[in-house]
Write an enzyme that holds these catalytic residues in place. Structure first.
Site, PDB file in Angstrom:
ATOM      1  N   SER A   1     -23.141 -17.740  24.890  1.00 40.25           N
ATOM      2  CA  SER A   1     -22.429 -18.627  25.215  1.00 40.25           C
ATOM      3  C   SER A   1     -22.807 -20.050  25.526  1.00 40.25           C
ATOM      4  CB  SER A   1     -21.277 -18.088  26.322  1.00 40.25           C
ATOM      5  OG  SER A   1     -20.141 -19.025  26.309  1.00 40.25           O
TER       6      SER A   1
ATOM      7  N   ASP B   1     -12.805 -14.731  18.636  1.00 47.90           N
ATOM      8  CA  ASP B   1     -13.244 -15.365  19.818  1.00 47.90           C
ATOM      9  C   ASP B   1     -12.478 -16.578  19.988  1.00 47.90           C
ATOM     10  OD1 ASP B   1     -14.783 -17.042  21.560  1.00 47.90           O
ATOM     11  OD2 ASP B   1     -16.708 -16.329  20.942  1.00 47.90           O
TER      12      ASP B   1
ATOM     13  N   HIS C   1     -14.787 -13.383  23.131  1.00 49.96           N
ATOM     14  CA  HIS C   1     -16.143 -13.846  23.302  1.00 49.96           C
ATOM     15  C   HIS C   1     -16.935 -12.855  24.348  1.00 49.96           C
ATOM     16  CE1 HIS C   1     -17.940 -17.872  24.134  1.00 49.96           C
ATOM     17  NE2 HIS C   1     -18.264 -17.728  25.299  1.00 49.96           N
TER      18      HIS C   1
HETATM   19  C1  MLT Z   1     -20.009 -24.371  26.200  1.00 48.15           C
HETATM   20  O1  MLT Z   1     -19.351 -24.935  27.003  1.00 48.15           O
HETATM   21  O2  MLT Z   1     -21.113 -23.984  25.988  1.00 48.15           O
HETATM   22  C2  MLT Z   1     -18.843 -23.275  25.556  1.00 48.15           C
HETATM   23  O3  MLT Z   1     -17.725 -23.713  25.523  1.00 48.15           O
HETATM   24  C3  MLT Z   1     -19.098 -21.939  25.982  1.00 48.15           C
HETATM   25  C4  MLT Z   1     -19.016 -21.985  27.201  1.00 48.15           C
HETATM   26  O4  MLT Z   1     -19.967 -21.777  28.229  1.00 48.15           O
HETATM   27  O5  MLT Z   1     -17.419 -21.563  27.590  1.00 48.15           O
END
Ligand code: MLT
Length: 229
Positions: A127, A177, A208
Site C-alpha cells: 500500500s 480494491d 486492498h
Molecule cells: C497511499 O496513500 O499511499 C495510498 O492511498 C494507499 C494508502 O496508504 O491507503
C-alpha cells in the site's frame, strides 16, 4: 549497533541479518569477500510500523537480510506513512519526491552502517509502502535491484523515464480494491514496462487486504527469477 547510532541513520528502523549470515560474516571478512545476500527493504502501509512486514519478508526468503524503516510522516498525528497525501489516493508530490530521496539516502547510509550490498536490495512494500517503493524505482532506481509491490498505484510521473532494464518487479493487485482501481495498477505496470523493467502484474480475487496466496506467489517468483540458490 547502539540506539544513538541507529537514530543517526535518520529513521526508526529494524535491521535483521539472516542467521547463517551471522555465522559466516566474520570468516568472510577475514577473506575480504563482499556480502552476497539480498536485503529486503520492507515498507509498511499507512498506520503501520517497522515490525509489520518482517514475518512476510522472512517468509519470502529466510536467507535475506531485512531493513525495515518506519515512515516519518504522521497522518492526523497518529498514523505513520512514508509521504504526505492530500486525500486518499491524492499525493503531495513535492513531499513524495523529498521523502523518496530521503529514504534512498537512508538505504545507502544503512548499507555502510550494516555492511550489506546496496546493489542487491529488493523493496517489499504494501500500500503506502508499495507506493514509495514504486517512486524510488522511478526517481532513484540505482537503490533497488527489484521490488515486490502489493497494492501499488502510480505515485508520480517522472520528468524523465528511468532506464529500468535490469529491474525485476512483481506487482500484486486486488481486482476489487476500493483504494487502487484496476486501471491505476495497470497504468503503473505500463509505466514500468515502458521503462524496460521485467515486470509482472498478478491479479488477486481480493480487495486492498493481503492474502496468503499472493505472498506464496511472490515467493515463487522470487526464487524462480531473482534469488539464485
Ligand atoms: C497511499 O496513500 O499511499 C495510498 O492511498 C494507499 C494508502 O496508504 O491507503
Amino acid at each position: 549497533m547502539g540506539n544513538n547510532e541507529k537514530l543517526r541513520l535518520g529513521y526508526i528502523h529494524r535491521f535483521i541479518l539472516p542467521s547463517d549470515e551471522m555465522r559466516t560474516r566474520r570468516a568472510q571478512r577475514q577473506k575480504g569477500e563482499r556480502n552476497k545476500f539480498t536485503t529486503f527493504l520492507s515498507l509498511h502501509g499507512t498506520g503501520g510500523n517497522e515490525e509489520d512486514l518482517i514475518p512476510l519478508a522472512q517468509q519470502l526468503d529466510q536467507k535475506a537480510a531485512i531493513l525495515s524503516p518506519r515512515g516519518k510522516v504522521l497522518e492526523a498525528g497518529v498514523a505513520p506513512r512514508f509521504f504526505r497525501r492530500l486525500a486518499e489516493g491524492v499525493f503531495d508530490v513535492e513531499d513524495l519526491k523529498y521523502r523518496t530521496n530521503e529514504l534512498a539516502d537512508f538505504v545507502k547510509d544503512a548499507s555502510n552502517a550494516y555492511d550489506f550490498d546496496v546493489h542487491n536490495v529488493i523493496a517489499v512494500g504494501y500500500s503506502n509502502g508499495a507506493n514509495i517503493g514504486a517512486s524510488m524505482l522511478l526517481l532513484r532506481p540505482e537503490i533497488l535491484s527489484g521490488a515486490i509491490l502489493f497494492r501499488a498505484m502510480v505515485p508520480l510521473i517522472p520528468e524523465i523515464l528511468p532506464d529500468l532494464t535490469n529491474k525485476h518487479i512483481f506487482m500484486s493487485s486486488g481486482l476489487y480494491d476500493p483504494i487502487v482501481p484496476k486501471q491505476e495498477a495497470e497504468r503503473l505496470f505500463g509505466l514500468f514496462k515502458k521503462a524496460g523493467a521485467k515486470v509482472s502484474l498478478n491479479w488477486q480475487n481480493s480487495g486492498h487486504e493481503l492474502t496468503m496466496k499472493e505472498v506464496q506467489k511472490a515467493e515463487e517468483w522470487l526464487h524462480s527469477d531473482i534469488v539464485k540458490p
